[in-house]
Design an enzyme around this catalytic site. Structure first.
Site, PDB file in Angstrom:
ATOM      1  N   ASP A  71       0.843  -1.204   0.000  1.00 25.46           N
ATOM      2  CA  ASP A  71       0.000   0.000   0.000  1.00 25.46           C
ATOM      3  C   ASP A  71       0.876   1.251   0.000  1.00 25.46           C
ATOM      4  OD1 ASP A  71      -2.202  -1.624   0.073  1.00 25.46           O
ATOM      5  OD2 ASP A  71      -2.763  -1.169   2.150  1.00 25.46           O
ATOM      6  N   ASN A 105      -4.600  -9.014   4.134  1.00 23.02           N
ATOM      7  CA  ASN A 105      -5.163  -8.298   5.286  1.00 23.02           C
ATOM      8  C   ASN A 105      -6.061  -9.226   6.108  1.00 23.02           C
ATOM      9  OD1 ASN A 105      -3.960  -5.960   4.329  1.00 23.02           O
ATOM     10  ND2 ASN A 105      -5.841  -5.096   3.467  1.00 23.02           N
ATOM     11  N   ASP A 118     -11.728  -5.826   5.610  1.00 16.47           N
ATOM     12  CA  ASP A 118     -10.820  -6.981   5.696  1.00 16.47           C
ATOM     13  C   ASP A 118     -10.643  -7.417   7.145  1.00 16.47           C
ATOM     14  OD1 ASP A 118     -10.511  -6.683   2.960  1.00 16.47           O
ATOM     15  OD2 ASP A 118      -8.724  -5.431   3.167  1.00 16.47           O
TER      16      ASP A 118
HETATM   17  O1  RIB Z   1      -9.289  -3.411   1.497  1.00 18.45           O
HETATM   18  C1  RIB Z   1      -8.167  -2.583   1.598  1.00 18.45           C
HETATM   19  C2  RIB Z   1      -7.098  -3.060   0.680  1.00 18.45           C
HETATM   20  O2  RIB Z   1      -7.543  -2.893  -0.654  1.00 18.45           O
HETATM   21  C3  RIB Z   1      -5.810  -2.270   0.751  1.00 18.45           C
HETATM   22  O3  RIB Z   1      -4.901  -2.815   1.660  1.00 18.45           O
HETATM   23  C4  RIB Z   1      -5.302  -2.303  -0.684  1.00 18.45           C
HETATM   24  O4  RIB Z   1      -4.134  -3.023  -0.820  1.00 18.45           O
HETATM   25  C5  RIB Z   1      -6.432  -2.896  -1.504  1.00 18.45           C
HETATM   26  O5  RIB Z   1      -6.195  -4.187  -1.823  1.00 18.45           O
END
Ligand code: RIB
Length: 312
Positions: free
Chosen positions: A17, A47, A259
């Site tokens: 990110d 995540n 997530d």
């Molecule tokens: O849901 C958030 C995630 O979406 C972030 O960490 C980014 O990497 C995208 O995949």
């Protein structure tokens, strides 16, 4: 179930990110000043896996990263969080996935992903992970890898009576109908539910209607998360729609809250298999509520030790 069985296996994405904080999200064609920049570990699949691990689940990740700086760092990140990495492959055929993220002062975000190596995760890697997948308690998939690979993973799990959670994110309007039938729990947010049903989802009542439509498509259970409004839970067995409210918190960064919710849900389903899904969703909402109160994605995900004992 063997002694080495995993509680939660995630077949999904890893992204680095690249996060800019700015007062607001820019308009089309506009350049604005931000006030902070940082990099972090992200990707919806990773995540979710990290959140489950931080709550105490025995986890494994099935993923593909690049043979590059971001990829090496990512594998170390899994190890630091106690995630099993034997099924995380590295390749020189593409670069590790990245996500460009802008977070505004209200904690809202806009995200562009370049999935890179994530799209190269294929049936071959799934076959290598098959022995682990077939005896896991819960398998989780999303849509930041090839949809075919996600669907194959969900089917592999279902054939072996492993509970499946499917998070159709980022959402696509023409989702293969097989995904609904392969999902024991189909969990999406309000905008994803809107895209898939074609109806607006702003209120609990609208979420219930969208959930009924998704149930009709063949999922066992549907959960639609609604941010500050909590979530709704619908079960094909009794077709009632239950609203699970959220505790009010002040959000500084909502990135990855969904997530955190799904990783926590997977943990509860694996550790407390007889717990009502509504209760698992209530507790997962509490975990996600903690995550929005700090900046960053995985950096904001709580560990078991940071949470109230009654959540366990
Ligand atoms: O849901 C958030 C995630 O979406 C972030 O960490 C980014 O990497 C995208 O995949």
């Amino acid at each position: 179930m063997t002694e080495d069985a995993f509680d939660v296996i995630v077949v999904g994405s890893c992204m680095t990110d690249l996060v800019s904080q700015a007062p607001r999200l820019p308009k089309e064609g506009e350049t604005i000043h931000g006030h902070n920049f940082f990099t972090g570990f992200g990707g919806k699949g990773a995540n979710q896996c990290i959140q489950a691990a931080r709550l105490g689940a025995k986890t494994a990740m099935v993923a593909k990263v690049g043979k590059d700086f971001f990829g090496d760092n990512y594998i170390q990140n899994f190890k630091d969080n106690g995630v099993h990495t034997d099924f995380v492959g590295q390749t020189t055929d593409a670069a590790t996935g990245v996500a460009s993220i802008i977070v505004n002062n209200a904690g809202e975000n806009a995200i562009v992903i370049v999935a890179g190596t994530n799209m190269l995760l294929s049936r071959k890697e799934l076959q290598e992970a098959r022995p682990a997948i077939s005896c896991a308690k819960v398998l989780v998939c999303q849509l930041e890898i090839s949809p075919q690979t996600s669907l194959q993973a969900l089917r592999m799990a279902q054939e072996n009576k492993v509970k499946t959670i499917f998070n159709p994110a980022p959402a696509i309007p023409d989702l293969d109908p097989e995904f609904y039938r392969a999902s024991d729990v189909f969990c999406c947010n309000e905008s994803e539910a809107e895209l898939m049903t074609g109806s607006s989802v702003n209120t609990v009542e609208e979420a219930c209607r969208a959930g009924q439509e998704l149930l009709r498509r063949g999922c066992g259970t549907v959960i639609i998360t609604l941010g500050a409004q909590g979530c709704v839970v619908l079960d094909a067995q009794d077709s009632s729609c239950k609203h699970v409210p959220a505790t009010a918190v002040t959000a500084v960064d909502t990135t990855g809250a969904g997530d955190s919710f799904i990783g926590a849900l997977a943990f509860y389903m694996a550790h407390y298999p007889t717990m009502q899904l509504e209760e698992a969703a209530r507790r997962a909402g509490q975990v996600a509520g903690v995550s929005v109160q700090a900046m960053g994605t995985q950096t904001s995900f709580p560990h078991k030790k940071d949470l109230a004992a009654e959540l366990f």
